[in-house]
Scaffold this motif. Structure first.
Motif, PDB file in Angstrom:
ATOM      1  N   GLY A  93       0.815  -1.212   0.000  1.00  0.00           N
ATOM      2  CA  GLY A  93       0.000   0.000   0.000  1.00  0.00           C
ATOM      3  C   GLY A  93       0.847   1.260   0.000  1.00  0.00           C
ATOM      4  N   PRO A  94       0.216   2.401  -0.282  1.00  0.00           N
ATOM      5  CA  PRO A  94       0.920   3.692  -0.315  1.00  0.00           C
ATOM      6  C   PRO A  94       0.967   4.312   1.079  1.00  0.00           C
ATOM      7  CG  PRO A  94      -1.353   4.008  -0.922  1.00  0.00           C
ATOM      8  CD  PRO A  94      -1.201   2.530  -0.636  1.00  0.00           C
ATOM      9  N   VAL A 110       6.058   1.489  -4.402  1.00  0.00           N
ATOM     10  CA  VAL A 110       4.765   0.896  -4.753  1.00  0.00           C
ATOM     11  C   VAL A 110       4.750   0.426  -6.207  1.00  0.00           C
ATOM     12  CG1 VAL A 110       2.293   1.342  -4.995  1.00  0.00           C
ATOM     13  CG2 VAL A 110       3.519   2.192  -2.991  1.00  0.00           C
ATOM     14  N   ASN A 114       3.875  -3.416  -7.116  1.00  0.00           N
ATOM     15  CA  ASN A 114       2.517  -3.624  -7.620  1.00  0.00           C
ATOM     16  C   ASN A 114       2.405  -3.664  -9.134  1.00  0.00           C
ATOM     17  OD1 ASN A 114       2.036  -3.355  -4.904  1.00  0.00           O
ATOM     18  ND2 ASN A 114       0.544  -1.702  -5.096  1.00  0.00           N
ATOM     19  N   ASN A 152      -3.736   8.436  -2.906  1.00  0.00           N
ATOM     20  CA  ASN A 152      -3.453   7.060  -3.300  1.00  0.00           C
ATOM     21  C   ASN A 152      -2.733   6.991  -4.633  1.00  0.00           C
ATOM     22  OD1 ASN A 152      -3.859   4.536  -2.281  1.00  0.00           O
ATOM     23  ND2 ASN A 152      -5.965   4.324  -2.950  1.00  0.00           N
ATOM     24  N   TYR A 155      -0.513   3.872  -5.626  1.00  0.00           N
ATOM     25  CA  TYR A 155      -1.291   2.633  -5.600  1.00  0.00           C
ATOM     26  C   TYR A 155      -2.301   2.603  -6.744  1.00  0.00           C
ATOM     27  CZ  TYR A 155      -4.006  -1.249  -3.637  1.00  0.00           C
ATOM     28  OH  TYR A 155      -4.632  -2.454  -3.440  1.00  0.00           O
ATOM     29  N   SER A 158      -0.577   2.054 -10.048  1.00  0.00           N
ATOM     30  CA  SER A 158      -0.116   0.671 -10.213  1.00  0.00           C
ATOM     31  C   SER A 158      -1.262  -0.273 -10.527  1.00  0.00           C
ATOM     32  CB  SER A 158       0.617   0.205  -8.949  1.00  0.00           C
ATOM     33  OG  SER A 158      -0.268   0.038  -7.847  1.00  0.00           O
ATOM     34  N   LYS A 159      -2.413  -0.048  -9.916  1.00  0.00           N
ATOM     35  CA  LYS A 159      -3.533  -0.961 -10.126  1.00  0.00           C
ATOM     36  C   LYS A 159      -4.235  -0.703 -11.462  1.00  0.00           C
ATOM     37  CE  LYS A 159      -2.975  -3.389  -6.409  1.00  0.00           C
ATOM     38  NZ  LYS A 159      -2.572  -4.811  -6.487  1.00  0.00           N
TER      39      LYS A 159
END
Length: 250
Positions: A93-94, A110, A114, A152, A155, A158-159
């Motif tokens: 997580g961030p 991150v 990720n 965020n 994160y 990355s997602k």
């Protein structure tokens, strides 16, 4: 749904969603490679699987290091002769800061795990799948990879990348008996969520207030979707993202 004689690699398998996946795959007959940066916890998971008449091999891996992921793939193939399923689950997580406050260290940390870690896992698993003539990848993305998520930036970036990589690669290899899908969990009871709640205790009530089901997902619920996508029951599904968020995105 069964996975007898299947070899499954799960990164980040020592806790949370990865741990739940490891137990569920093993229960369904798979041999599970429990891959995690925390070898002690990975060994505990593997030992518990073996104690319950399953098959498991713990391997230490830092998915942000290409040579580690390369060793993971090579060791698995050397031990079992193949890889049937690759679950790219490892993630961090961030620091939960606004974009202008985000540190370069947090961004690099991150993204390296990720995003780049998932790329490494996909690239190397795909090389083996092409030799075999088949394979299945399930990436663990996030609701934060489908919709805006404040405080965020690393994160979220990355997602979103994991979702994009999943779709792009799925298109590339669909004709070669290789399927690639992703799950996008919402808020799930896991070490990542504990990190947020410990940092900002007031967030617990706030998060639950935006979930129509008024609770967090259980890791087993996310794992069930991972197994479904990895199973032979979904052979015409590729390039998809399954959202498991208790209605949050509504």
């Amino acid at each position: 749904m069964h996975f007898k004689n299947k070899i499954v690699i799960i990164t980040g398998a020592a806790s949370g969603i990865g741990k739940a996946c490891a137990f569920q795959f093993a229960k369904k007959g798979a041999t599970v490679v429990v891959a995690d940066i925390n070898l002690e916890n990975a060994q505990k998971i593997a030992d518990e699987i073996v104690t319950n008449q399953g098959n498991a091999l713990p391997i230490k891996v830092n998915v942000a290091k290409f040579t580690d992921v390369e060793k993971l793939i090579n060791t698995t193939v050397a031990e079992f002769g193949k890889i049937d399923i690759m679950i790219n689950n490892a993630g961090i997580g961030p620091s939960y800061l606004k974009t202008h406050e985000a540190t370069l260290r947090d961004w690099d940390r991150v993204i390296s795990v990720n995003q780049t870690g998932v790329f490494y896992g996909m690239k190397l698993a795909l090389q083996q799948f092409l030799i075999q003539g088949y394979g299945n990848i399930v990436n663990v993305a996030s609701l934060a990879g489908l919709k805006a998520s404040s405080h965020n930036i690393s994160y979220s970036a990355s997602k979103f990348a994991v979702v994009g990589m999943t779709k792009s690669a799925a298109m590339e290899y669909a004709s070669q008996n290789i399927r690639i899908n992703a799950v996008c969990p919402g808020y799930t009871a896991s070490p990542l969520l504990d990190q947020l709640r410990n940092t900002k205790p007031e967030m617990d009530a706030k998060l639950k207030s935006v979930i129509p089901m008024k609770r967090y997902a259980k890791p087993d619920e996310i794992a069930a979707a991972v197994l479904w996508l990895a199973s032979d029951e979904t052979q015409f599904i590729t390039g998809q993202t399954i959202t498991l968020d208790g209605g949050t995105s509504l």
